[in-house]
Scaffold this motif. Structure first.
Motif, mmCIF file in Angstrom:
data_model
loop_
_atom_site.group_PDB
_atom_site.id
_atom_site.type_symbol
_atom_site.label_atom_id
_atom_site.label_comp_id
_atom_site.label_asym_id
_atom_site.label_seq_id
_atom_site.Cartn_x
_atom_site.Cartn_y
_atom_site.Cartn_z
ATOM 1 N N ASN A 154 0.805 -1.229 0.000
ATOM 2 C CA ASN A 154 0.000 0.000 0.000
ATOM 3 C C ASN A 154 0.835 1.276 0.000
ATOM 4 O O ASN A 154 0.301 2.366 0.164
ATOM 5 N N TRP A 155 2.180 1.126 -0.187
ATOM 6 C CA TRP A 155 3.051 2.300 -0.150
ATOM 7 C C TRP A 155 4.237 2.049 -1.064
ATOM 8 O O TRP A 155 5.029 1.137 -0.817
ATOM 9 N N GLU A 156 4.371 2.832 -2.110
ATOM 10 C CA GLU A 156 5.389 2.601 -3.133
ATOM 11 C C GLU A 156 6.815 2.516 -2.571
ATOM 12 O O GLU A 156 7.613 1.674 -3.034
ATOM 13 N N PRO A 157 7.221 3.331 -1.593
ATOM 14 C CA PRO A 157 8.605 3.264 -1.108
ATOM 15 C C PRO A 157 9.036 1.896 -0.575
ATOM 16 O O PRO A 157 10.226 1.594 -0.557
ATOM 17 N N LYS A 158 8.087 1.048 -0.135
ATOM 18 C CA LYS A 158 8.467 -0.239 0.454
ATOM 19 C C LYS A 158 8.288 -1.418 -0.507
ATOM 20 O O LYS A 158 8.394 -2.573 -0.097
ATOM 21 N N ILE A 159 8.040 -1.142 -1.792
ATOM 22 C CA ILE A 159 7.755 -2.200 -2.758
ATOM 23 C C ILE A 159 8.999 -2.532 -3.580
ATOM 24 O O ILE A 159 9.553 -1.675 -4.275
ATOM 25 N N TRP A 160 9.445 -3.773 -3.485
ATOM 26 C CA TRP A 160 10.562 -4.285 -4.282
ATOM 27 C C TRP A 160 10.124 -4.344 -5.736
ATOM 28 O O TRP A 160 8.981 -4.720 -6.033
ATOM 29 N N ASN A 161 11.018 -4.004 -6.639
ATOM 30 C CA ASN A 161 10.679 -3.927 -8.056
ATOM 31 C C ASN A 161 10.103 -5.258 -8.561
ATOM 32 O O ASN A 161 10.672 -6.326 -8.321
ATOM 33 N N VAL A 162 9.002 -5.192 -9.292
ATOM 34 C CA VAL A 162 8.332 -6.407 -9.761
ATOM 35 C C VAL A 162 9.227 -7.210 -10.702
ATOM 36 O O VAL A 162 9.151 -8.453 -10.743
ATOM 37 N N GLU A 163 10.094 -6.541 -11.459
ATOM 38 C CA GLU A 163 11.028 -7.265 -12.327
ATOM 39 C C GLU A 163 11.992 -8.125 -11.503
ATOM 40 O O GLU A 163 12.437 -9.184 -11.960
ATOM 41 N N ASN A 164 12.302 -7.677 -10.284
ATOM 42 C CA ASN A 164 13.148 -8.494 -9.411
ATOM 43 C C ASN A 164 12.445 -9.789 -9.020
ATOM 44 O O ASN A 164 13.058 -10.861 -8.985
ATOM 45 N N TYR A 165 11.154 -9.683 -8.723
ATOM 46 C CA TYR A 165 10.398 -10.897 -8.398
ATOM 47 C C TYR A 165 10.389 -11.854 -9.592
ATOM 48 O O TYR A 165 10.571 -13.071 -9.446
ATOM 49 N N ASN A 166 10.187 -11.301 -10.772
ATOM 50 C CA ASN A 166 10.174 -12.128 -11.979
ATOM 51 C C ASN A 166 11.519 -12.818 -12.193
ATOM 52 O O ASN A 166 11.586 -14.027 -12.476
ATOM 53 N N THR A 167 12.601 -12.069 -12.041
ATOM 54 C CA THR A 167 13.944 -12.637 -12.203
ATOM 55 C C THR A 167 14.203 -13.722 -11.158
ATOM 56 O O THR A 167 14.776 -14.781 -11.463
ATOM 57 N N LEU A 168 13.786 -13.459 -9.919
ATOM 58 C CA LEU A 168 13.968 -14.447 -8.847
ATOM 59 C C LEU A 168 13.208 -15.735 -9.158
ATOM 60 O O LEU A 168 13.760 -16.842 -9.007
ATOM 61 N N MET A 169 11.970 -15.614 -9.593
ATOM 62 C CA MET A 169 11.165 -16.798 -9.902
ATOM 63 C C MET A 169 11.799 -17.617 -11.025
ATOM 64 O O MET A 169 11.867 -18.851 -10.961
ATOM 65 N N PHE A 276 16.183 5.910 7.085
ATOM 66 C CA PHE A 276 14.988 6.355 6.358
ATOM 67 C C PHE A 276 14.210 7.397 7.151
ATOM 68 O O PHE A 276 13.578 8.283 6.575
ATOM 69 N N LYS A 277 14.251 7.297 8.473
ATOM 70 C CA LYS A 277 13.581 8.306 9.292
ATOM 71 C C LYS A 277 14.262 9.659 9.193
ATOM 72 O O LYS A 277 13.635 10.691 9.445
ATOM 73 N N SER A 278 15.534 9.641 8.822
ATOM 74 C CA SER A 278 16.305 10.887 8.790
ATOM 75 C C SER A 278 16.198 11.634 7.465
ATOM 76 O O SER A 278 16.699 12.742 7.341
ATOM 77 N N ILE A 279 15.562 11.027 6.471
ATOM 78 C CA ILE A 279 15.459 11.667 5.163
ATOM 79 C C ILE A 279 13.993 11.914 4.802
ATOM 80 O O ILE A 279 13.085 11.352 5.422
ATOM 81 N N LYS A 280 13.784 12.741 3.803
ATOM 82 C CA LYS A 280 12.433 12.963 3.294
ATOM 83 C C LYS A 280 12.127 11.906 2.251
ATOM 84 O O LYS A 280 12.820 11.782 1.247
ATOM 85 N N ILE A 281 11.089 11.109 2.501
ATOM 86 C CA ILE A 281 10.727 10.013 1.608
ATOM 87 C C ILE A 281 9.900 10.540 0.441
ATOM 88 O O ILE A 281 8.897 11.234 0.623
ATOM 89 N N ASP A 282 10.325 10.185 -0.761
ATOM 90 C CA ASP A 282 9.540 10.475 -1.963
ATOM 91 C C ASP A 282 8.540 9.336 -2.130
ATOM 92 O O ASP A 282 8.916 8.199 -2.445
ATOM 93 N N LYS A 283 7.272 9.610 -1.923
ATOM 94 C CA LYS A 283 6.250 8.557 -1.911
ATOM 95 C C LYS A 283 5.970 7.974 -3.287
ATOM 96 O O LYS A 283 5.211 7.009 -3.407
ATOM 97 N N SER A 284 6.587 8.517 -4.315
ATOM 98 C CA SER A 284 6.339 8.038 -5.671
ATOM 99 C C SER A 284 7.366 7.014 -6.143
ATOM 100 O O SER A 284 7.267 6.501 -7.259
ATOM 101 N N LYS A 285 8.393 6.714 -5.314
ATOM 102 C CA LYS A 285 9.426 5.784 -5.775
ATOM 103 C C LYS A 285 9.764 4.750 -4.705
ATOM 104 O O LYS A 285 9.517 4.941 -3.514
ATOM 105 N N SER A 286 10.338 3.635 -5.156
ATOM 106 C CA SER A 286 10.759 2.564 -4.257
ATOM 107 C C SER A 286 12.148 2.850 -3.687
ATOM 108 O O SER A 286 13.008 3.412 -4.366
#
Length: 307
Positions: A154-169, A276-286
């Motif tokens: 439910n939050w883009e910053p914590k989502i591992w790239n989907v291509e990584n999942y594909n490569t892992l599988m 991560f608490k010390s920086i400003k999180i860009d909610k649009s990127k992982s």
């Protein structure tokens, strides 16, 4: 006996609090439970045998949803009120005993619950129906190990790239023909991830559960070997089904929301949560890029999940 539970709107927090429900259900087997709950988490208790009523509340502007809650609960006498949302609602309702849980920020969520209530809250659960379990039996085979994969969140910053999942599988399948993947997530996540995560993988190795109910998903988890996914409500459902897990963390706190189930493992980014608490999180990127496919695969080999 009547017990009112004011639950979280979130799937994860609702699952994490289910050990409290289990305790009171065992202590008072004749009790009937009424849940005030958000629409996304409501399905968690649809198979719970001691439910008297599920009251689904959608958040409204200016907190007007609290008036709706009071209207649904007023005029009754509750033996116990359990409030996981730290509200004042119990002060407006007739009751014999109340518990108002308030979160802290530096301790595992289940340990916080256990400390507050004074008993072990780690017996998480999500009940599945006979029909859901029969569906699983028809669709899985003893000849395969099943890995549940959740690429969303439910939050883009914590989502591992989907291509990584594909490569892992694909890397797993290159050396292990006895493994199949169960893809889980919402209908909305299916539109975002399904095509990319399945790219160039034979469909015979995939069971697509995107958009399936939480309880049906849990029924598959109960028969699976491993969960791999981002920090999420579904990772907590994996814990509730006692499914061993590798859960990926970056800008969320694994000390609070890491799996309490001891046979599961947290995989963190190179950066700490404090960073991560010390920086400003860009909610649009992982921010999960420092976790490599090779790192996950080596963990799988080390733990004998694959060759």
């Amino acid at each position: 006996m009547k017990i009112l539970v004011i639950s979280s709107n979130l799937i994860g927090d609702t699952i994490l609090s289910s050990g409290v429900i289990r305790y009171f259900n065992k202590k008072y087997p004749e009790a009937k439970f009424t849940f005030i709950i958000g629409p996304s988490a409501e399905p968690i208790f649809k198979n719970f045998q001691s439910v008297e009523k599920l009251i689904t509340i959608v958040k409204k502007k200016y907190n007007f949803h609290w008036l709706e809650i009071i209207n649904n609960c007023y005029g009754k006498r509750w033996d116990i009120i359990i409030d996981f949302r730290s509200s004042l609602i119990s002060y407006f309702l007739r009751h014999n005993k109340k518990f108002i849980f308030r979160k802290k920020s530096d301790l595992n969520h289940i340990q916080q619950l256990s400390d507050y209530f004074g008993f072990d809250c780690s017996e998480l659960f999500i009940e599945t129906s006979k029909e859901e379990e029969e569906t699983v039996s028809k669709n899985i085979s003893d000849n395969f190990n099943y890995f549940v994969i959740f690429p969303g969140g439910n939050w883009e910053p914590k989502i591992w790239n989907v291509e990584n999942y594909n490569t892992l599988m694909k890397k797993i399948l290159s050396n292990n023909q006895n493994i199949k993947f169960i893809l889980v997530g919402s209908k909305a996540e299916e539109k975002i991830y399904n095509k990319k995560i399945s790219n160039n993988i034979d469909k015979k190795y995939i069971i697509d559960l995107f958009g399936e109910s939480l309880t049906q998903t849990a029924a598959y988890m109960k028969k699976s070997k491993l969960f791999i996914g981002n920090d999420s409500g579904l990772s907590h459902i994996a814990s509730a089904t006692k499914l061993k897990s590798l859960i990926l963390f970056g800008p969320t706190d694994d000390k609070v929301y890491g799996p309490f189930y001891k046979e599961s493992e947290v995989v963190r980014t190179k950066e700490s949560y404090e960073y991560f608490k010390s920086i400003k999180i860009d909610k649009s990127k992982s921010y999960m890029g420092s976790i490599t496919v090779e790192k996950i695969y080596n963990i799988l080999k080390k733990n004998n999940y694959c060759e």
